[in-house]
Design a protein around this motif. Sequence first.
Motif, PDB file in Angstrom:
ATOM      1  N   TYR A   1     -10.447  14.320 -25.251  1.00  0.00           N
ATOM      2  CA  TYR A   1     -10.876  12.850 -25.862  1.00  0.00           C
ATOM      3  C   TYR A   1     -12.081  12.340 -25.365  1.00  0.00           C
ATOM      4  O   TYR A   1     -12.664  11.818 -26.368  1.00  0.00           O
ATOM      5  CB  TYR A   1      -9.623  12.000 -25.507  1.00  0.00           C
ATOM      6  CG  TYR A   1      -9.770  10.618 -26.288  1.00  0.00           C
ATOM      7  CD1 TYR A   1      -9.512  10.573 -27.557  1.00  0.00           C
ATOM      8  CD2 TYR A   1     -10.499   9.521 -25.464  1.00  0.00           C
ATOM      9  CE1 TYR A   1      -9.655   9.357 -28.393  1.00  0.00           C
ATOM     10  CE2 TYR A   1     -10.621   8.470 -26.217  1.00  0.00           C
ATOM     11  CZ  TYR A   1     -10.387   8.354 -27.688  1.00  0.00           C
ATOM     12  OH  TYR A   1     -10.565   7.213 -28.344  1.00  0.00           O
ATOM     13  N   LEU A   2     -12.646  12.547 -24.192  1.00  0.00           N
ATOM     14  CA  LEU A   2     -13.861  12.245 -23.682  1.00  0.00           C
ATOM     15  C   LEU A   2     -15.028  12.763 -24.583  1.00  0.00           C
ATOM     16  O   LEU A   2     -16.043  12.206 -24.921  1.00  0.00           O
ATOM     17  CB  LEU A   2     -14.319  12.525 -22.450  1.00  0.00           C
ATOM     18  CG  LEU A   2     -13.357  11.910 -21.263  1.00  0.00           C
ATOM     19  CD1 LEU A   2     -13.738  12.416 -19.743  1.00  0.00           C
ATOM     20  CD2 LEU A   2     -13.758  10.401 -21.263  1.00  0.00           C
ATOM     21  N   LEU A   3     -14.853  13.994 -25.135  1.00  0.00           N
ATOM     22  CA  LEU A   3     -15.637  14.801 -26.182  1.00  0.00           C
ATOM     23  C   LEU A   3     -16.068  13.687 -27.246  1.00  0.00           C
ATOM     24  O   LEU A   3     -17.018  13.748 -28.063  1.00  0.00           O
ATOM     25  CB  LEU A   3     -15.466  15.958 -26.423  1.00  0.00           C
ATOM     26  CG  LEU A   3     -15.462  16.951 -25.156  1.00  0.00           C
ATOM     27  CD1 LEU A   3     -14.874  18.330 -25.828  1.00  0.00           C
ATOM     28  CD2 LEU A   3     -16.635  17.261 -24.700  1.00  0.00           C
ATOM     29  N   SER A   4     -15.004  13.222 -27.826  1.00  0.00           N
ATOM     30  CA  SER A   4     -14.972  12.256 -28.857  1.00  0.00           C
ATOM     31  C   SER A   4     -15.883  10.933 -28.774  1.00  0.00           C
ATOM     32  O   SER A   4     -16.232  10.433 -29.739  1.00  0.00           O
ATOM     33  CB  SER A   4     -13.685  11.811 -29.524  1.00  0.00           C
ATOM     34  OG  SER A   4     -13.323  10.756 -28.699  1.00  0.00           O
ATOM     35  N   THR A   5     -16.121  10.421 -27.449  1.00  0.00           N
ATOM     36  CA  THR A   5     -16.621   9.289 -27.234  1.00  0.00           C
ATOM     37  C   THR A   5     -18.015   9.533 -26.852  1.00  0.00           C
ATOM     38  O   THR A   5     -18.847   8.319 -26.645  1.00  0.00           O
ATOM     39  CB  THR A   5     -15.970   8.590 -26.185  1.00  0.00           C
ATOM     40  OG1 THR A   5     -15.915   9.324 -24.782  1.00  0.00           O
ATOM     41  CG2 THR A   5     -14.561   8.313 -26.387  1.00  0.00           C
ATOM     42  N   ASP A   6     -18.506  10.578 -26.404  1.00  0.00           N
ATOM     43  CA  ASP A   6     -19.903  10.971 -26.206  1.00  0.00           C
ATOM     44  C   ASP A   6     -20.207  12.436 -26.112  1.00  0.00           C
ATOM     45  O   ASP A   6     -19.681  13.205 -25.400  1.00  0.00           O
ATOM     46  CB  ASP A   6     -20.042  10.619 -24.549  1.00  0.00           C
ATOM     47  CG  ASP A   6     -21.596  10.819 -24.276  1.00  0.00           C
ATOM     48  OD1 ASP A   6     -22.095  10.065 -23.233  1.00  0.00           O
ATOM     49  OD2 ASP A   6     -22.623  10.975 -24.997  1.00  0.00           O
ATOM     50  N   THR A   7     -20.980  12.614 -27.154  1.00  0.00           N
ATOM     51  CA  THR A   7     -21.343  14.066 -27.501  1.00  0.00           C
ATOM     52  C   THR A   7     -21.990  14.726 -26.150  1.00  0.00           C
ATOM     53  O   THR A   7     -22.118  15.927 -26.084  1.00  0.00           O
ATOM     54  CB  THR A   7     -22.122  14.268 -28.866  1.00  0.00           C
ATOM     55  OG1 THR A   7     -23.374  13.497 -28.519  1.00  0.00           O
ATOM     56  CG2 THR A   7     -21.364  13.942 -29.983  1.00  0.00           C
TER      57      THR A   7
END
Length: 342
Positions: free
Chosen positions: A329-335
């Motif tokens: 999910y962190l990948l969705s908030t900061d590329t």
Amino acid sequence: MPTATQAQRARKTRGMQSRAALPVLALDAGNYDLKFYSGSGHPKAIRSVRFQLPQGRDPVSFSDASPLIELPDGRRYHFGAQAYKYRRQQQTVVENKVELARLHLYACLEPIDDARSEFPLALFVSTPDPARNAASLEQQLLGAHEFKRNGVEFRVQVESVKVVREGMGAYYHASQQGLIPDSGYTIVVDIGGGTWLTRLIDADGEVIDENVMDRGGTYELATAIGFDHRLTDALGTTADPCVVMDGFRMDHAYADTGLSWADWLDEYLEPWFKDIFQRIKAQYTPYMPRVTRFLVTGGGSHLIAERLAGRRLFAVVGDPQFANVRGLYLLSTDTQLCMTPA
């Protein structure tokens, strides 16, 4: 003044500051559990067991934790713990979970804000071997999907699919928690239901070596225990390895029979544990002097957490069952998080 590595890691882990407008689902479809997270509350899990209902069979009760999926062609699948109430349920751990990607997605999609069941979606998924499986996952998951979940009609348009190496989500999550040293190599050890895998990661977040074992996860341990006559003699029949796996999380008891292998678990756990780490040491021998962290994660890591407690190089991720999906999910908030190629 922060170092370049510290600044890079800060960029990786500050992702909660910027949420994408598109609804996001992080999905870790494991052999034991289907884990998913939409960014609020706690990640959820559904037991990765299903039963396909014949047309003339009424389902037992269903819920969000054990959903009933209905496809446009009339096929119906009951997922989760309730699937055990039927005969001859299907276990993902003995199948190819990549081929089940679409069904697993349907099982894990819930209405947005408890009401909306028609929406676009950005999907973040993991697989042990993206080079082999990414194309198939994208083909199954991208595009329009129509189905019923627990009687609710869904129309979902998957706009994007990001496929990530399994275990890397746990690395990103651990980095945010401050568990990754600023220098040296980190070995991620992800112990799952059907498989276990390792990733050797440098201080820049690059995967420089890896190994995926198709067998050797907790299912193999459960199978060995299930053949022990101390259990089979008391049962009067063979033991189901998947029920043994459930018992790993419930005081090492075999369902509601009152039978337990807790007193002799170490006879199987010790060689299983040693085999995993002997293989790791053999593969990464040239890198060992520079390894500053063994990051242990995955749904089976709780079985060996006590053995690793107090060892300086080892860290077991908190709530390890959900570490990978939290990191996805962190990948969705900061590329900036996506430092390694899929």
